[in-house]
Design a protein around this motif. Structure first.
Motif: not given
Length: 450
Positions: A114-135
């Protein structure tokens, strides 16, 4: 030996999983070794973040990763994790620990963001970090809730996930993400799909995307055209649950094919400013469920042109098809007369729960006569816009009569703003004699007195 120790270890978790409050599970985990063994996996099955904000004070963040890093043996029990971008805002120091803990959830099945995932946002960077692990984890469910939508980088990263059983994407703005380019990779596995932004997407594109998902069993769409829904049901043979909106009778006559889907659960949400109301809605619903299959029906319909009523003809038509299958009927925002409710209880003998908005009835109304033929009804809710204090005595009498009539299994009744729960209890007299008595407990849900 204690009674708990005598229980088979495979039975105790089945009992404890009925505890809804995590504090109760925590207490059970501290009772004994046996209870600890049974309760701990349940206690750590689902982990989420709790953020409490107080006026004038800093936000308080409680993150489960702190406990997991201290007691890594609990990580194997985790099946579902919820994370939020607010953690990065209030406690950025917890981010590294949450990522480290995520790597330890070797049995993880579902992840919610839950949270921002717009381009360039801190939320996007956090979510991408989680995705790298979830793979690298056996994730089968992804739930994403964001106001501004998913950035192109996030969307591209999601395409690397295959074998998912559930995908849920909810956003208010940004590009509609309806699985274009991704549905082909999920066709062999996806069974549950929720898309919270389909408004503006051409029906042809939505239909093409969903055609790649023949194994879908549950589908929830927000903003999809009514005509598209009719065609979608013609090629989803395994679909049994549908939650969608109605936007009017657009091209209803175009699709004449009989739906392959046999819906068991149907939820329809709609609103209108048309003075003619929802005249075509009832025909549309019948076309969605042309064969005996429907077990649960929920209608959330609102109109600015006055209160809407469920036509008696619609109930009769539904009964000709779903008489023996319908168990749950909810229509809290649409008016029904008590005569219609009686008709409903008579036409659908398998009905177990009924919740509807009824026309105000005067004191002394024989409510028990309305449900006289509903022998399987367990829960009944009557929402009324008018209520008077002086009617309580008559109502409690009707409630008792409804619950205690012959063949009745009704134990929860709500009328207006009052709710009544009936139960058999054992009481002891002064002389020590035990007796069984039927007791009714009542409470006020909300203050709606005139």
């Amino acid at each position: 030996m204690s009674a708990a120790a005598a229980l088979p270890l495979d039975v105790l978790p089945l009992i404890l999983e009925h505890l809804a409050d995590r504090r109760d599970l925590c207490t059970c985990a501290q009772l004994s070794k046996v209870f600890h063994y049974a309760a701990t996996p349940l206690l750590y099955r689902t982990l989420d973040v709790r953020i409490t904000t107080h006026k004038g004070l800093e936000a308080s963040v409680v993150h489960p990763s702190i406990t997991i890093l201290q007691k890594p043996e609990y990580a194997k029990h985790v099946r579902h994790v919820s994370e939020t971008a607010s953690v990065g805002c209030y406690r950025p120091d917890l981010l590294e620990g949450s990522l480290k803990a995520l790597r330890m959830y070797v049995n993880l099945e579902g992840f919610t963001w839950s949270g921002d995932m717009a381009e360039g946002s801190s939320g996007e960077r956090e979510f991408m970090s989680y995705l790298d692990i979830l793979r690298e984890l056996p994730v089968r469910e992804l739930v994403m809730r964001t106001f501004y939508g998913l950035s192109d980088d996030v969307w591209e990263a999601l395409h690397a996930f295959t074998g998912l059983h559930k995908v849920s994407i909810w956003c208010m703005e940004g590009k509609p993400r309806i699985l274009q380019g991704w549905s082909e990779k999920l066709g062999e596995s996806l069974t549950h799909l929720e898309l919270g932004r389909c408004s503006g997407v051409p029906a042809s594109i939505l239909i093409t995307v969903l055609a790649h998902l023949p194994r879908l069993r549950a589908l929830r769409l927000k903003g999809a055209s009514s005509a598209a829904i009719l065609e979608i049901l013609t090629f989803l043979p395994h679909l049994h649950s549908l939650d969608t909106e109605y936007f009017g009778a657009a091209a209803l006559s175009r699709y004449d094919d009989i739906p392959a889907a046999r819906l068991r659960d149907l939820t329809v949400r709609t609103s209108t400013v048309d003075p003619q109301g929802l005249q075509q809605l009832w025909t549309w619903i019948r076309r969605l469920t042309p064969a005996p299959s429907l077990e649960s029906f929920t209608l959330n319909a609102f109109s600015t042109a006055g209160e809407q009523f469920i036509p008696r003809g619609f109930l009769l038509d539904m009964a000709t098809i779903h008489k023996d299958t319908l168990k749950h009927f909810t229509a809290d925002s649409t008016q029904m007369s008590l005569a219609d409710v009686e008709c409903l209880c008579t036409l659908f003998p398998a009905l177990e729960t009924l919740s509807c908005s009824t026309i105000w009835s005067p004191e002394g109304t024989p409510y028990e006569a309305v449900v006289a033929k509903a022998n399987n009804l367990r829960t009944l809710r009557f929402y009324q816009s008018k209520w008077r204090r002086g009617e309580s005595d008559a109502i409690i009498k009707s409630v008792r009569n409804m619950m205690l009539r012959e063949s009745s299994v009704l134990r929860l009744i709500g009328i207006g703003n009052l709710i009544y729960i009936g139960r058999w209890v054992c009481k002891t007299d002064e002389d020590g004699t035990n007796r069984v008595e039927f007791d009714i407990v009542s409470g006020v849900m909300q203050d709606t007195w005139d």
